[in-house]
Design an enzyme around this catalytic site. Structure first.
Site, PDB file in Angstrom:
ATOM      1  N   ARG A  87       0.808  -1.214   0.000  1.00 12.49           N
ATOM      2  CA  ARG A  87       0.000   0.000   0.000  1.00 12.49           C
ATOM      3  C   ARG A  87       0.843   1.267   0.000  1.00 12.49           C
ATOM      4  O   ARG A  87       0.474   2.276  -0.614  1.00 12.49           O
ATOM      5  CB  ARG A  87      -0.937  -0.009   1.218  1.00 12.49           C
ATOM      6  CG  ARG A  87      -2.005   1.091   1.177  1.00 12.49           C
ATOM      7  CD  ARG A  87      -2.789   1.154   2.463  1.00 12.49           C
ATOM      8  NE  ARG A  87      -3.952   2.036   2.365  1.00 12.49           N
ATOM      9  CZ  ARG A  87      -4.464   2.729   3.383  1.00 12.49           C
ATOM     10  NH1 ARG A  87      -3.906   2.618   4.582  1.00 12.49           N
ATOM     11  NH2 ARG A  87      -5.513   3.497   3.221  1.00 12.49           N
ATOM     12  N   ALA A 126      -7.156   7.774   0.063  1.00  6.62           N
ATOM     13  CA  ALA A 126      -6.904   6.339  -0.004  1.00  6.62           C
ATOM     14  C   ALA A 126      -7.946   5.666   0.885  1.00  6.62           C
ATOM     15  O   ALA A 126      -8.015   5.939   2.081  1.00  6.62           O
ATOM     16  CB  ALA A 126      -5.483   6.025   0.479  1.00  6.62           C
ATOM     17  N   SER A 127      -8.754   4.817   0.297  1.00  4.56           N
ATOM     18  CA  SER A 127      -9.883   4.236   1.015  1.00  4.56           C
ATOM     19  C   SER A 127      -9.433   3.359   2.175  1.00  4.56           C
ATOM     20  O   SER A 127      -8.317   2.828   2.196  1.00  4.56           O
ATOM     21  CB  SER A 127     -10.744   3.397   0.059  1.00  4.56           C
ATOM     22  OG  SER A 127     -11.234   4.190  -0.996  1.00  4.56           O
ATOM     23  N   MET A 128     -10.334   3.195   3.143  1.00  2.00           N
ATOM     24  CA  MET A 128     -10.093   2.322   4.290  1.00  2.00           C
ATOM     25  C   MET A 128      -9.870   0.898   3.780  1.00  2.00           C
ATOM     26  O   MET A 128     -10.706   0.353   3.043  1.00  2.00           O
ATOM     27  CB  MET A 128     -11.324   2.383   5.205  1.00  2.00           C
ATOM     28  CG  MET A 128     -11.187   1.662   6.503  1.00  2.00           C
ATOM     29  SD  MET A 128     -12.664   2.001   7.514  1.00  2.00           S
ATOM     30  CE  MET A 128     -12.257   1.089   8.998  1.00  2.00           C
TER      31      MET A 128
END
Length: 385
Positions: A40, A97-99
């Site tokens: 990530r 940035a999504s969970m």
């Protein structure tokens, strides 16, 4: 001198544990493998914007605070990566940035596998496109983003990660016909109306996973299947809160415009608490949002003539309303309604219906998306238990 940040494997193991705790079960093996193949941190900018505890954001720099930056990168939280300035000079998050646990939930629902052709709306950081590439093959993935700078950053990050899907700078509302049709469509922005091209570019039996939004409530994710008659049918899942697609944003809502100045309202009282319809009950808020078209709300905590005030407005007309709490008693609240549309009356009626049908949860709603000229329309039902 700064200390060493966690090693990637160590940080990823912690993240997988956090996601599993959030899901209530281990991360499925194919998704765990994709997460291990796609670090990530490669998709995050040098500056992250983290909550400061007072409702605002503060920068976290990789250069000056590497440990904090790294911990944020591998926590199960959404991360703001970009701000945009609004028309009134205020700034608001414009990309994030999504969970990770929501990413996993959505990919699990999408059920994208090797060989599936996938269209992603909203490239953002590129992380989700990389996961899709790991799951399906990069040559099967098309990802769109309307922001040229975000598109360039995502392309660089994807190349560094070893995954190179087709990333295009384009308005996602139109889909992408050159690579259509698609077995799967997934959006990382929310919509109030499913764009017709998304239906047209999905194969019969194809899956759509789309975060949902109403002016009243930004919550829920549509899980739908394309039918042979050109419609899509499905339900809402109780997760997901994403930024609204730019093409569907309403200026009046963005500015918080309430068109009441100089107008005489229709006055009344209500025994229904404003917190019942606009508080912590997301099931109620979603029910109202799906059935009171165009209505949105905002809280005013320091009005001149009340202790707390709930404002209601319709971004398409000049109708609005407010409900006042005097700070003392909760058996009656003052109501003022402006314009032809009696918004509080509509909301109160729909809330009574919500209670009468058993306070259905988000996942009880059945949605049918129907082509209608150049757009689509929505049919909503709640099957009896």
């Amino acid at each position: 001198m700064t200390s060493r940040p966690p090693m990637p494997d160590e940080a990823l193991g912690d993240l997988l544990d956090q996601i599993a705790e959030h899901l209530g079960s281990p991360v499925p093996a194919h998704l765990s493998a994709a997460l291990r193949a796609v670090p990530r941190h490669l998709f995050l900018p040098p500056t992250l914007w983290l909550r400061d505890g007072s409702g605002d954001y503060e920068p976290c720099e990789r250069e000056t605070a590497p440990e904090r930056w790294w911990r944020a990168a591998y926590r199960d939280v959404p991360l703001v990566t970009q701000f945009a300035e609004g028309p009134d000079g205020t700034r608001a998050p414009s990309s994030s940035a999504s969970m990770p646990s929501v990413v996993v939930r959505m990919l699990k629902a999408l059920d994208a596998r090797q060989g599936h052709s996938v269209l992603e709306i909203g490239t953002g950081t590129g992380f989700n496109a990389a996961l899709l590439s790991s799951l399906c093959g990069a040559e099967q993935v098309t990802s769109l983003d309307i922001d040229p700078e975000l598109t360039r950053r995502a392309q660089r990050a994807l190349k560094a990660s070893g995954q190179q899907p087709d990333v295009v700078c384009a308005d996602g509302a139109a889909g992408w016909r050159p690579n259509a049709p698609y077995d799967r469509i997934i959006a990382t922005c929310s919509v109030r109306t499913v764009p017709l091209p998304w239906l047209e570019q999905t194969v019969t039996g194809g899956r759509l996973v789309i975060p949902w939004d109403t002016p009243w409530c930004n919550y829920g994710t549509l899980l739908a299947t394309k039918q042979a008659d050109g419609t899509a049918e499905g339900s809402l899942a109780p997760y997901g809160s994403f930024m609204l697609m730019r093409a569907q944003q309403v200026d009046a809502e963005l500015r918080g415009d309430i068109p009441h100045a100089g107008r005489e309202p229709e006055r009344s009282t209500t025994s229904l608490s404003p917190w019942a319809v606009a508080g912590s009950d997301l099931d109620a808020q979603l029910y109202i949002g799906l059935r009171v078209p165009g209505a949105w709300h905002m809280w005013e905590t320091e009005p001149e003539s009340a202790h707390v005030r709930l404002w209601l407005a319709d971004g398409r007309t000049d109708s609005c309303a407010c409900v006042d709490y005097d700070g003392q008693q909760t058996s009656a609240f003052a109501v003022s309604q402006y314009g032809a549309r009696k918004l509080w009356d509509e909301v109160a009626r729909v809330y009574e219906e919500y209670v009468a049908v058993g306070r259905p949860g988000v996942d009880r709603h059945r949605l049918r998306i129907i082509p209608d000229g150049r757009s689509t329309r929505l049919e909503v039902s709640v099957p009896t238990a």
